[in-house]
Write a protein that holds these residues in place. Structure first.
Motif, short mmCIF file in Angstrom:
data_model
loop_
_atom_site.label_atom_id
_atom_site.label_comp_id
_atom_site.label_asym_id
_atom_site.label_seq_id
_atom_site.Cartn_x
_atom_site.Cartn_y
_atom_site.Cartn_z
N PHE A 97 0.84 -1.21 0.00
CA PHE A 97 0.00 0.00 0.00
C PHE A 97 0.87 1.25 0.00
CE2 PHE A 97 -1.94 3.35 2.60
CZ PHE A 97 -3.09 3.63 1.87
N ALA A 98 1.91 1.25 0.85
CA ALA A 98 2.80 2.41 0.93
C ALA A 98 3.53 2.64 -0.39
CB ALA A 98 3.79 2.21 2.07
N HIS A 99 3.92 1.56 -1.05
CA HIS A 99 4.66 1.69 -2.31
C HIS A 99 3.76 2.11 -3.46
CE1 HIS A 99 7.70 0.94 -5.33
NE2 HIS A 99 6.85 0.13 -5.98
N GLU A 100 2.61 1.44 -3.60
CA GLU A 100 1.76 1.67 -4.77
C GLU A 100 0.90 2.92 -4.64
OE1 GLU A 100 -0.57 -1.71 -5.77
OE2 GLU A 100 1.14 -2.90 -6.44
N ARG A 101 0.34 3.17 -3.45
CA ARG A 101 -0.61 4.26 -3.28
C ARG A 101 0.03 5.56 -2.79
NH1 ARG A 101 -5.47 3.45 -5.85
NH2 ARG A 101 -6.05 1.25 -5.69
N LEU A 102 1.12 5.42 -2.00
CA LEU A 102 1.71 6.61 -1.40
C LEU A 102 3.06 6.96 -2.01
CD1 LEU A 102 0.91 5.82 2.35
CD2 LEU A 102 -0.41 7.25 0.77
N GLY A 103 3.61 6.07 -2.84
CA GLY A 103 4.89 6.34 -3.47
C GLY A 103 6.06 6.36 -2.51
N ILE A 104 5.99 5.53 -1.46
CA ILE A 104 7.02 5.52 -0.42
C ILE A 104 8.07 4.45 -0.75
CG2 ILE A 104 7.46 5.01 2.02
CD1 ILE A 104 4.76 6.18 2.67
N ASP A 105 9.35 4.81 -0.65
CA ASP A 105 10.42 3.84 -0.89
C ASP A 105 10.74 3.08 0.40
OD1 ASP A 105 11.78 5.65 0.68
OD2 ASP A 105 13.07 6.40 -0.93
N THR A 106 11.78 2.25 0.35
CA THR A 106 12.12 1.41 1.50
C THR A 106 12.46 2.25 2.73
OG1 THR A 106 12.97 -0.28 0.01
CG2 THR A 106 13.66 -0.42 2.31
N TYR A 107 13.26 3.30 2.55
CA TYR A 107 13.62 4.16 3.67
C TYR A 107 12.39 4.84 4.26
CZ TYR A 107 15.72 8.02 6.26
OH TYR A 107 16.05 8.92 7.24
N GLY A 108 11.52 5.33 3.36
CA GLY A 108 10.30 5.98 3.83
C GLY A 108 9.38 5.04 4.57
N PHE A 109 9.36 3.77 4.16
CA PHE A 109 8.53 2.79 4.86
C PHE A 109 9.03 2.59 6.29
CE2 PHE A 109 7.34 -1.68 5.86
CZ PHE A 109 5.97 -1.50 5.85
N GLY A 110 10.34 2.60 6.47
CA GLY A 110 10.88 2.49 7.83
C GLY A 110 10.45 3.67 8.69
N LEU A 111 10.41 4.87 8.10
CA LEU A 111 9.94 6.05 8.84
C LEU A 111 8.46 5.93 9.18
CD1 LEU A 111 11.73 8.95 6.92
CD2 LEU A 111 12.34 7.97 9.14
N LEU A 112 7.69 5.32 8.26
CA LEU A 112 6.26 5.13 8.51
C LEU A 112 6.06 4.24 9.74
CD1 LEU A 112 3.72 6.09 6.95
CD2 LEU A 112 3.65 3.82 5.89
N LEU A 113 6.84 3.16 9.84
CA LEU A 113 6.73 2.27 10.99
C LEU A 113 7.22 2.97 12.27
CD1 LEU A 113 7.93 -1.13 9.47
CD2 LEU A 113 5.60 -0.26 9.76
N THR A 114 8.22 3.82 12.12
CA THR A 114 8.71 4.57 13.28
C THR A 114 7.63 5.51 13.81
OG1 THR A 114 10.97 4.48 12.42
CG2 THR A 114 10.50 6.15 14.09
N ALA A 115 6.83 6.08 12.91
CA ALA A 115 5.73 6.95 13.35
C ALA A 115 4.75 6.16 14.21
CB ALA A 115 5.02 7.54 12.13
N GLU A 116 4.45 4.94 13.81
CA GLU A 116 3.53 4.11 14.59
C GLU A 116 4.12 3.80 15.96
OE1 GLU A 116 1.06 -0.11 14.23
OE2 GLU A 116 2.60 0.40 12.76
N ALA A 117 5.42 3.45 16.00
CA ALA A 117 6.06 3.13 17.28
C ALA A 117 6.12 4.36 18.18
CB ALA A 117 7.46 2.59 17.03
N THR A 118 6.34 5.54 17.59
CA THR A 118 6.36 6.78 18.38
C THR A 118 4.99 7.03 19.01
OG1 THR A 118 8.02 7.70 16.88
CG2 THR A 118 6.83 9.25 18.29
N GLY A 119 3.93 6.80 18.23
CA GLY A 119 2.60 6.91 18.79
C GLY A 119 2.37 5.93 19.91
N GLY A 120 2.91 4.72 19.77
CA GLY A 120 2.78 3.72 20.83
C GLY A 120 3.42 4.17 22.13
N LEU A 121 4.59 4.81 22.04
CA LEU A 121 5.23 5.34 23.24
C LEU A 121 4.37 6.41 23.90
CD1 LEU A 121 8.98 5.70 22.16
CD2 LEU A 121 8.07 4.20 23.93
N LEU A 122 3.82 7.29 23.08
CA LEU A 122 2.96 8.36 23.63
C LEU A 122 1.72 7.77 24.29
CD1 LEU A 122 2.19 11.35 23.94
CD2 LEU A 122 1.15 11.23 21.66
N GLY A 123 1.10 6.79 23.63
CA GLY A 123 -0.10 6.18 24.20
C GLY A 123 0.17 5.51 25.53
N ALA A 124 1.32 4.81 25.63
CA ALA A 124 1.67 4.16 26.89
C ALA A 124 1.90 5.20 27.99
CB ALA A 124 2.92 3.30 26.71
#
Length: 425
Positions: free
Chosen positions: A239-266
């Motif tokens: 989805f990130a590659h086809e719909r958002l045009g995100i490369d491998t590095y960008g996908f790692g940042l996308l997952l980091t955003a989710e983990a950052t939210g997880g820290l805030l939620g905790a």
């Protein structure tokens, strides 16, 4: 917080870092041996298989054993276990069957350690609901930081130094954890239930969850959530590659955003529970997760997608603090291991189904379809479980748990007592 909690937190932080190292290293080691997707899937799936096979029985065993001893013996054993593939790597004798066997045994050790730690924490903190929320917030935050941020990059970097290096680093983390846990205060194990087989005790633990609407609601949230989240995770890279045009590095940042939210939620979970009440807070976080996935599906660019994943991660992080804390506060000590393992097993069993559904929907319809389906499932689950985990029900359960001298009238325990009492007629 009691002094012993600091040592438990440090032990789990060190162990989580080792988990992050091995979670990155094991798939990469397997990839160096084969390009067969099925072989790689076997190594990945082997780590979750123990929960599917032995989840409830493992909880019954933990309820029979000394929980502190269980934790340090398991971690010491896992440290020794990792020496085997490390030696095989040095001798150039690694194989897919060996990696799968190691992943399975590490997962089995994780089953016993996690269940014992979940059961030990309420006793260490005197079953105080506020302390449990604070403790779980700190434990969850450390786990996310170590296994989500620090561990995987370290695992990849250590692998560059040699195939055995990340395995040895994980072994050292388990050894340090075992030594720290060994110094924790000794808490007597629960009084054993008279003349009951292991299978009957396991069934009593499962019945305790399914016959209590509050506990069932708490168990359904991660189970249904795993179906939705794995459906999303299965297609997220595509989805990130086809719909958002995100490369491998960008996908790692996308997952980091989710983990950052997880820290805030905790971090905010405890305050959220105090302001809204635990039941209402759980309903709100579940609704936030569903709406965030809906926003991800409709995201027009990577920035909106990253924000949606961060919000979803925050909802997940708060849920994973509030739910277990409440369960630890209301479940009797003698049943804690079985109730925790039953809930975890339901979540683990749901995950493969979610992955299959996500792949099928993307193939049969569109790459966004699994995301819309996941959002709908999460919002439906929120509506169904809202009354099961309401503030009124939570407060009633906490009042009942505060009266330990009164006889437990839970139907699962009454049934077990009737079965274990000899018929004298």
């Amino acid at each position: 917080m009691p002094a012993g909690f600091g040592r438990l937190w440090t032990a789990q932080t060190v162990s989580s870092f080792g988990d992050g190292v091995s979670h990155a290293a094991l798939p990469l080691l397997a990839l160096a041996l084969t390009r067969d997707p099925m072989a790689l899937a076997v190594v990945t799936a082997a780590g979750t298989l123990p929960w599917l096979l032995f989840g409830v029985l493992g909880g019954a065993l933990v309820d029979r054993w000394d929980r502190r001893r269980t934790m340090w013996v398991v971690d010491a054993t896992r440290a020794v276990l990792l020496a085997i593939p490390a030696a095989a790597a040095l001798l150039d004798a690694l194989s897919i069957p060996l990696l799968a066997a190691v992943a399975f045994l590490l997962g089995l050790g994780g089953l016993f350690f996690d269940t014992a730690a979940t059961a030990y924490l309420p006793d260490l903190l005197g079953r105080d609901p506020a302390l449990l929320e604070r403790a779980n917030s700190r434990l969850r935050g450390a786990q996310t930081a170590m296994s989500g941020f620090a561990g995987p990059p370290a695992g990849s970097a250590l692998l560059a130094l040699g195939r055995a290096v990340p395995l040895l680093a994980d072994a050292v983390s388990f050894l340090l954890s075992a030594l720290l846990v060994r110094t924790l205060p000794a808490i007597p194990p629960p009084v054993p239930e008279a003349r009951e087989s292991l299978l009957r005790q396991a069934r009593a633990g499962a019945s305790y969850v399914f016959r209590d609407r509050l506990l069932l609601g708490l168990a359904l949230r991660p189970a249904v959530g795993n179906i939705a989240f794995l459906a999303v995770e299965t297609v997220l890279a595509l989805f990130a590659h086809e719909r958002l045009g995100i490369d491998t590095y960008g996908f790692g940042l996308l997952l980091t955003a989710e983990a950052t939210g997880g820290l805030l939620g905790a971090a905010i979970a405890s305050g959220l529970g105090r302001r809204l009440g635990t039941g209402t807070a759980l309903t709100c976080t579940a609704a936030v997760e569903g709406l965030a996935i809906l926003g991800l599906a409709a995201a027009p660019d990577p920035y909106v997608a990253g924000l949606a994943l961060a919000v979803c991660g925050a909802g997940m992080g708060a849920t994973m603090v509030l739910g277990p804390s409440l369960r630890q506060a209301i479940v009797p000590a003698r049943l804690m291991g079985r109730v925790a393992s039953t809930s975890r097993m339901l979540a683990m069993c749901a995950a493969p189904f979610g992955a299959f559904v996500g792949g099928w929907l993307a193939t049969a319809y569109d790459i966004r379809t699994p995301l819309y389906a996941a959002a709908g499932l999460l919002l439906a689950m929120t509506a169904v479980t809202a009354s099961m985990t309401s503030n009124r029900r939570v407060e009633a359960a906490l009042r009942a748990a505060a009266r330990p001298d009164e006889p437990d009238q839970h139907p699962a325990l009454k049934e077990t007592a009737q079965e274990s009492t000899p018929d004298m007629r």
